[in-house]
Structures are given as C-alpha cells and as structure tokens.
Design a protein around this motif. Structure first.
Motif, PDB file in Angstrom:
ATOM      1  N   VAL A   1     -13.464   4.430   7.846  1.00  0.00           N
ATOM      2  CA  VAL A   1     -14.528   4.408   6.826  1.00  0.00           C
ATOM      3  C   VAL A   1     -13.933   4.542   5.425  1.00  0.00           C
ATOM      4  O   VAL A   1     -14.319   3.823   4.493  1.00  0.00           O
ATOM      5  CB  VAL A   1     -15.553   5.535   7.096  1.00  0.00           C
ATOM      6  CG1 VAL A   1     -16.494   5.706   5.902  1.00  0.00           C
ATOM      7  CG2 VAL A   1     -16.350   5.230   8.355  1.00  0.00           C
ATOM      8  N   PHE A   2     -12.970   5.441   5.273  1.00  0.00           N
ATOM      9  CA  PHE A   2     -12.296   5.574   3.976  1.00  0.00           C
ATOM     10  C   PHE A   2     -11.546   4.291   3.629  1.00  0.00           C
ATOM     11  O   PHE A   2     -11.470   3.911   2.453  1.00  0.00           O
ATOM     12  CB  PHE A   2     -11.332   6.766   3.989  1.00  0.00           C
ATOM     13  CG  PHE A   2     -11.965   8.053   3.566  1.00  0.00           C
ATOM     14  CD1 PHE A   2     -11.886   8.489   2.253  1.00  0.00           C
ATOM     15  CD2 PHE A   2     -12.662   8.842   4.474  1.00  0.00           C
ATOM     16  CE1 PHE A   2     -12.475   9.671   1.850  1.00  0.00           C
ATOM     17  CE2 PHE A   2     -13.254  10.030   4.089  1.00  0.00           C
ATOM     18  CZ  PHE A   2     -13.159  10.451   2.766  1.00  0.00           C
ATOM     19  N   GLY A   3     -10.989   3.626   4.655  1.00  0.00           N
ATOM     20  CA  GLY A   3     -10.311   2.355   4.418  1.00  0.00           C
ATOM     21  C   GLY A   3     -11.259   1.306   3.860  1.00  0.00           C
ATOM     22  O   GLY A   3     -10.908   0.562   2.932  1.00  0.00           O
ATOM     23  N   ILE A   4     -12.488   1.270   4.396  1.00  0.00           N
ATOM     24  CA  ILE A   4     -13.496   0.327   3.893  1.00  0.00           C
ATOM     25  C   ILE A   4     -13.896   0.681   2.467  1.00  0.00           C
ATOM     26  O   ILE A   4     -13.941  -0.177   1.576  1.00  0.00           O
ATOM     27  CB  ILE A   4     -14.736   0.312   4.811  1.00  0.00           C
ATOM     28  CG1 ILE A   4     -14.364  -0.234   6.187  1.00  0.00           C
ATOM     29  CG2 ILE A   4     -15.858  -0.515   4.192  1.00  0.00           C
ATOM     30  CD1 ILE A   4     -15.460  -0.089   7.231  1.00  0.00           C
ATOM     31  N   LEU A   5     -14.182   1.969   2.238  1.00  0.00           N
ATOM     32  CA  LEU A   5     -14.640   2.417   0.914  1.00  0.00           C
ATOM     33  C   LEU A   5     -13.581   2.173  -0.164  1.00  0.00           C
ATOM     34  O   LEU A   5     -13.908   1.791  -1.292  1.00  0.00           O
ATOM     35  CB  LEU A   5     -15.000   3.907   0.955  1.00  0.00           C
ATOM     36  CG  LEU A   5     -16.189   4.285   1.842  1.00  0.00           C
ATOM     37  CD1 LEU A   5     -16.382   5.797   1.871  1.00  0.00           C
ATOM     38  CD2 LEU A   5     -17.465   3.600   1.350  1.00  0.00           C
ATOM     39  N   ILE A   6     -12.324   2.408   0.190  1.00  0.00           N
ATOM     40  CA  ILE A   6     -11.245   2.189  -0.775  1.00  0.00           C
ATOM     41  C   ILE A   6     -10.916   0.704  -0.882  1.00  0.00           C
ATOM     42  O   ILE A   6     -10.642   0.177  -1.961  1.00  0.00           O
ATOM     43  CB  ILE A   6      -9.973   2.970  -0.363  1.00  0.00           C
ATOM     44  CG1 ILE A   6     -10.260   4.470  -0.299  1.00  0.00           C
ATOM     45  CG2 ILE A   6      -8.818   2.691  -1.319  1.00  0.00           C
ATOM     46  CD1 ILE A   6     -10.724   5.075  -1.603  1.00  0.00           C
ATOM     47  N   GLY A   7     -10.969   0.008   0.252  1.00  0.00           N
ATOM     48  CA  GLY A   7     -10.550  -1.390   0.289  1.00  0.00           C
ATOM     49  C   GLY A   7     -11.465  -2.334  -0.464  1.00  0.00           C
ATOM     50  O   GLY A   7     -10.993  -3.304  -1.075  1.00  0.00           O
ATOM     51  N   ILE A   8     -12.783  -2.095  -0.442  1.00  0.00           N
ATOM     52  CA  ILE A   8     -13.738  -3.006  -1.094  1.00  0.00           C
ATOM     53  C   ILE A   8     -13.404  -3.209  -2.580  1.00  0.00           C
ATOM     54  O   ILE A   8     -13.281  -4.347  -3.046  1.00  0.00           O
ATOM     55  CB  ILE A   8     -15.189  -2.524  -0.890  1.00  0.00           C
ATOM     56  CG1 ILE A   8     -15.587  -2.725   0.576  1.00  0.00           C
ATOM     57  CG2 ILE A   8     -16.146  -3.271  -1.808  1.00  0.00           C
ATOM     58  CD1 ILE A   8     -16.915  -2.107   0.949  1.00  0.00           C
ATOM     59  N   PRO A   9     -13.238  -2.133  -3.365  1.00  0.00           N
ATOM     60  CA  PRO A   9     -12.868  -2.368  -4.782  1.00  0.00           C
ATOM     61  C   PRO A   9     -11.381  -2.665  -4.995  1.00  0.00           C
ATOM     62  O   PRO A   9     -11.013  -3.438  -5.872  1.00  0.00           O
ATOM     63  CB  PRO A   9     -13.261  -1.048  -5.462  1.00  0.00           C
ATOM     64  CG  PRO A   9     -13.144  -0.017  -4.388  1.00  0.00           C
ATOM     65  CD  PRO A   9     -13.496  -0.705  -3.107  1.00  0.00           C
ATOM     66  N   VAL A  10     -10.520  -2.046  -4.159  1.00  0.00           N
ATOM     67  CA  VAL A  10      -9.077  -2.083  -4.413  1.00  0.00           C
ATOM     68  C   VAL A  10      -8.454  -3.430  -4.055  1.00  0.00           C
ATOM     69  O   VAL A  10      -7.540  -3.896  -4.748  1.00  0.00           O
ATOM     70  CB  VAL A  10      -8.384  -0.935  -3.641  1.00  0.00           C
ATOM     71  CG1 VAL A  10      -6.893  -1.163  -3.512  1.00  0.00           C
ATOM     72  CG2 VAL A  10      -8.647   0.386  -4.341  1.00  0.00           C
TER      73      VAL A  10
ATOM     74  N   SER B   1       0.842  -1.199   0.000  1.00  0.00           N
ATOM     75  CA  SER B   1       0.000   0.000   0.000  1.00  0.00           C
ATOM     76  C   SER B   1       0.876   1.248   0.000  1.00  0.00           C
ATOM     77  O   SER B   1       1.788   1.369   0.820  1.00  0.00           O
ATOM     78  CB  SER B   1      -0.914   0.006   1.235  1.00  0.00           C
ATOM     79  OG  SER B   1      -1.602   1.237   1.335  1.00  0.00           O
ATOM     80  N   LEU B   2       0.590   2.168  -0.911  1.00  0.00           N
ATOM     81  CA  LEU B   2       1.328   3.429  -0.987  1.00  0.00           C
ATOM     82  C   LEU B   2       0.420   4.627  -0.702  1.00  0.00           C
ATOM     83  O   LEU B   2       0.738   5.749  -1.083  1.00  0.00           O
ATOM     84  CB  LEU B   2       1.969   3.582  -2.378  1.00  0.00           C
ATOM     85  CG  LEU B   2       3.043   2.550  -2.741  1.00  0.00           C
ATOM     86  CD1 LEU B   2       3.557   2.796  -4.145  1.00  0.00           C
ATOM     87  CD2 LEU B   2       4.190   2.582  -1.747  1.00  0.00           C
ATOM     88  N   GLY B   3      -0.705   4.373  -0.039  1.00  0.00           N
ATOM     89  CA  GLY B   3      -1.643   5.464   0.240  1.00  0.00           C
ATOM     90  C   GLY B   3      -1.790   5.765   1.714  1.00  0.00           C
ATOM     91  O   GLY B   3      -2.785   6.366   2.134  1.00  0.00           O
ATOM     92  N   HIS B   4      -0.799   5.364   2.519  1.00  0.00           N
ATOM     93  CA  HIS B   4      -0.918   5.522   3.964  1.00  0.00           C
ATOM     94  C   HIS B   4      -0.996   6.992   4.373  1.00  0.00           C
ATOM     95  O   HIS B   4      -1.701   7.342   5.320  1.00  0.00           O
ATOM     96  CB  HIS B   4       0.263   4.845   4.660  1.00  0.00           C
ATOM     97  CG  HIS B   4      -0.118   4.146   5.917  1.00  0.00           C
ATOM     98  ND1 HIS B   4      -1.106   3.194   5.978  1.00  0.00           N
ATOM     99  CD2 HIS B   4       0.350   4.263   7.190  1.00  0.00           C
ATOM    100  CE1 HIS B   4      -1.233   2.755   7.219  1.00  0.00           C
ATOM    101  NE2 HIS B   4      -0.360   3.394   7.971  1.00  0.00           N
ATOM    102  N   ALA B   5      -0.276   7.844   3.663  1.00  0.00           N
ATOM    103  CA  ALA B   5      -0.327   9.280   3.966  1.00  0.00           C
ATOM    104  C   ALA B   5      -1.722   9.834   3.731  1.00  0.00           C
ATOM    105  O   ALA B   5      -2.144  10.778   4.405  1.00  0.00           O
ATOM    106  CB  ALA B   5       0.693  10.038   3.115  1.00  0.00           C
ATOM    107  N   GLY B   6      -2.452   9.252   2.787  1.00  0.00           N
ATOM    108  CA  GLY B   6      -3.830   9.689   2.531  1.00  0.00           C
ATOM    109  C   GLY B   6      -4.734   9.444   3.717  1.00  0.00           C
ATOM    110  O   GLY B   6      -5.559  10.290   4.083  1.00  0.00           O
ATOM    111  N   PHE B   7      -4.589   8.296   4.374  1.00  0.00           N
ATOM    112  CA  PHE B   7      -5.391   7.999   5.566  1.00  0.00           C
ATOM    113  C   PHE B   7      -4.985   8.899   6.734  1.00  0.00           C
ATOM    114  O   PHE B   7      -5.843   9.333   7.517  1.00  0.00           O
ATOM    115  CB  PHE B   7      -5.250   6.529   5.947  1.00  0.00           C
ATOM    116  CG  PHE B   7      -5.796   5.582   4.928  1.00  0.00           C
ATOM    117  CD1 PHE B   7      -7.132   5.617   4.572  1.00  0.00           C
ATOM    118  CD2 PHE B   7      -4.975   4.663   4.298  1.00  0.00           C
ATOM    119  CE1 PHE B   7      -7.654   4.760   3.625  1.00  0.00           C
ATOM    120  CE2 PHE B   7      -5.470   3.796   3.345  1.00  0.00           C
ATOM    121  CZ  PHE B   7      -6.814   3.842   3.003  1.00  0.00           C
TER     122      PHE B   7
END
Length: 357
Positions: A111-120, A67-73
């Motif tokens: 919540v963003f983790g769930i929303l991003i994680g479901i498709p990703v 994962s390279l989006g940790h800064a986003g969370f």
C-alpha cells in the motif's frame, strides 16, 4: 515459442535448484556439527537480504528506475507485522499468526508502494532516487517518534511516551526510538525453523518475480525501461506498469522486513537507514542489474564476507573492498564481459555438438 518457454522454465528451475542445493548443504553441515555459531546466526539475515536484493532488482534491473527507499518499505513491513504479532499474541497460535504477520507486512508495504509510487514514478533518474531516499528517511523519523500500546479499551497511539496513557494491565508495544522488543520470544516454538521459512520465502520471491518478468506485464515493464517513447507510442501505459513493478517490489521488501523483525529480540528503526538501502543496491549492481541469480549470490557472499573475515582484524575491510572491486570488474568491465560471452558460446557450442551426436 515453445523452445523459448522451455528455455525460460529450465532457467527458472536452475535458480530454484541453486537455492535448494545451498539449503541442503547448510542442513548437512549443521547436522554433522560443522556449522559454527557465527554462520548459524547469519542464516536468517542472509535470507532477509536475498529477498530484499531480488525485490529491488525488479525496480532497478527490469523497470530501469533507481530507488533508494527500499529500507523504508522493509521498515514498514517490519513494524506493522511486529505490532500485529504482539496484539494477536494471545488470540492466535504461532504458525497462523506468523503467516498473517507476513501477509500484513507485505500488504502494508505494498500500500505504501502504491501511495509513494503514484506521484513519484512520474519523475525519472536522479529525481526519483532523491524522492525515494526522502521517503525512507521520513518513514524512519515518523516511526521514531511513535508510541503505541494496548489495554482493555483498545489500541492507543501518541507521539510522546508521556502522552501514551494506558489503563491498568495495559502493554506498551512501540516505544519510539527504543522500538519493539520481545517479538522473537513470541515465536520461540517455531524460531528453530526460521531458516527453513526464510528459504521458502526466497523461493516464493523468486517465483513471483520470475513469473512477473516473463509475463505480458513483465515484457511491458521492460519495454518502458528500454525505450519509454517507443513504449508509449504503441499504447503501453508507462506509469501503470512502472507502478506495478514498484508495488510488487515494495510488498516483497515488506516480507523481508517481517522476517528481519521476527528474528531479532529488539527491533529498532535506526537499522533501516540510508546505508541499508545502499547496501541492498550494491548487492543488485554487483550481482548484475536484471540478473536475479547474481543478486542472490552477491547478497549471500557480500553479507557473509565481513562477518567471516572478523578473524583478520584490521585487514577485514581491505579484503572486503578488494572483493567488491573484483566483482565490479568481473560484471561490468568490457574485457571481462567479452571473455564471459566467449566462454558461454563455447559451452553452448559443446552442448549443440552433443545434441547433434
């Protein structure tokens, strides 16, 4: 099984003990006046990056995904909590407000983790890394154009500064690229205790991750990492358990973002860029993938080192690069790993002889 449980519990308590001992050493140095202003200023950021590294290790080390989006969370957690702190500044005292800010930052990031994680999480390898990187950049750019204010009529948001119309006495909180200012001043009463709070959050993060890893769900997560096909063949829902690890990791990254946002006077979205995600990943890789203690120690050493070497001027980054190379060789070179295994066997052999005696 009981012996295994005791071994696991002992290992967990050793990890907690390392954190507590480091905290005690810092407190002793501070009370005796042997801690410089530079080091004092690094204490809370060290906690921030330690939490971020431990949480990312849950995805990279135990789930086996890049994962390279940790800064986003972290960004989502930082901005949601800072916004709450400003909106609730007159309604709640500092301590309960800060506790709620931590919970809100963790919840929003989760919540963003769930929303991003479901498709990703249906993707693998490089594809997953690229999509999570894109998420971090999208979040950054969306927040960069967001303006939020509050007045007697409620909360207002706009995508331009001129579009945000507030009634008399209204307050502009989020100012696009200028970010949110003055969050730290809302907590001036408890700011001297932020390092203690940071250490407690590090311990909480370790507690959550270690207990998850050693639970039934954690074993399912690691089985999907070791052999996805075998895990699916025995009925393990791979997507479910990867999503669990991803969501918990995102929520803990949000906690790191909350601590970061409340420790500085000016919160800007430009800080949460690609480089921050890579930096946290470096801590995880150099500390040892799947090694929580290693991630913690690597984050402390590698974050503090460039600042401590400022007196060496032009040689500072050269020394930093050499340390990175040495750590990489120590953790991943076959000869170094064989040597470490041999030393560990000798230590275990010595302990066994003592127990037998």
């Amino acid at each position: 099984m009981k012996k295994n449980m005791n071994k696991t519990t002992r290992s967990n308590f050793i990890t907690y003990g390392i954190v507590i001992v480091l905290f005690a050493v810092v407190q002793i140095l501070s009370s005796t006046g042997n801690l410089s202003r530079l080091l004092t200023g690094l204490l809370v950021p060290l906690c921030v990056y330690t939490i971020a590294a431990i949480s990312l290790n849950l995805v990279v080390g135990f789930s086996g995904e890049l994962s390279l989006g940790h800064a986003g969370f972290m960004c989502v957690g930082a901005y949601s909590s800072a916004l709450f702190s400003h909106l609730a500044a007159d309604a709640l005292p500092p301590v309960p407000r800060f506790i709620l800010a931590i919970l809100i930052g963790a919840a929003v990031a989760g919540v963003f983790g769930i929303l991003i994680g479901i498709p990703v999480l249906r993707l693998r390898g490089d594809y997953l890394a690229i999509v999570t990187l894109a998420f971090g950049e999208i979040i950054k750019n969306l927040i960069n154009i967001l303006y939020v204010g509050a007045d007697k009529n409620g909360i207002h948001a706009a995508t331009t500064s001129s579009g945000l119309e507030l009634a008399a006495g209204g307050k502009k909180i989020m100012k696009g690229a200028l970010g949110i200012s003055g969050t730290a001043t809302l907590y001036k009463e408890i700011k001297p205790y932020f390092f203690l709070i940071g250490v407690l959050l590090v311990l909480l993060t370790l507690f959550i991750v270690q207990n998850l890893v050693h639970s039934r769900s954690g074993r399912a997560v690691m089985s999907t990492r070791d052999n996805r096909i075998a895990a699916e063949s025995v009925g393990i829902n791979v997507t479910k358990y990867k999503l669990l690890a991803f969501t918990v990791s995102a929520a803990l990254a949000g906690v790191a973002g909350v601590l970061y946002a409340h420790n500085i006077s000016m919160l800007k979205v430009s800080v949460f860029d690609y480089n921050m995600s890579i930096l946290i990943l470096v801590y995880v890789v150099l500390g040892g993938i799947g090694n929580l203690r290693g991630s913690m120690i690597a984050a402390i050493i590698l974050y503090a080192l460039p600042e401590l070497l400022r007196g060496f001027a032009n040689y500072r980054m050269l020394i930093y690069a050499i340390v990175l190379i040495v750590m990489m060789l120590f953790n991943w070179a076959p000869a170094a790993r064989t040597w470490r295994s041999r030393i560990a066997e000798k230590i275990r052999g010595g302990k066994t002889k003592k127990e037998a005696a």
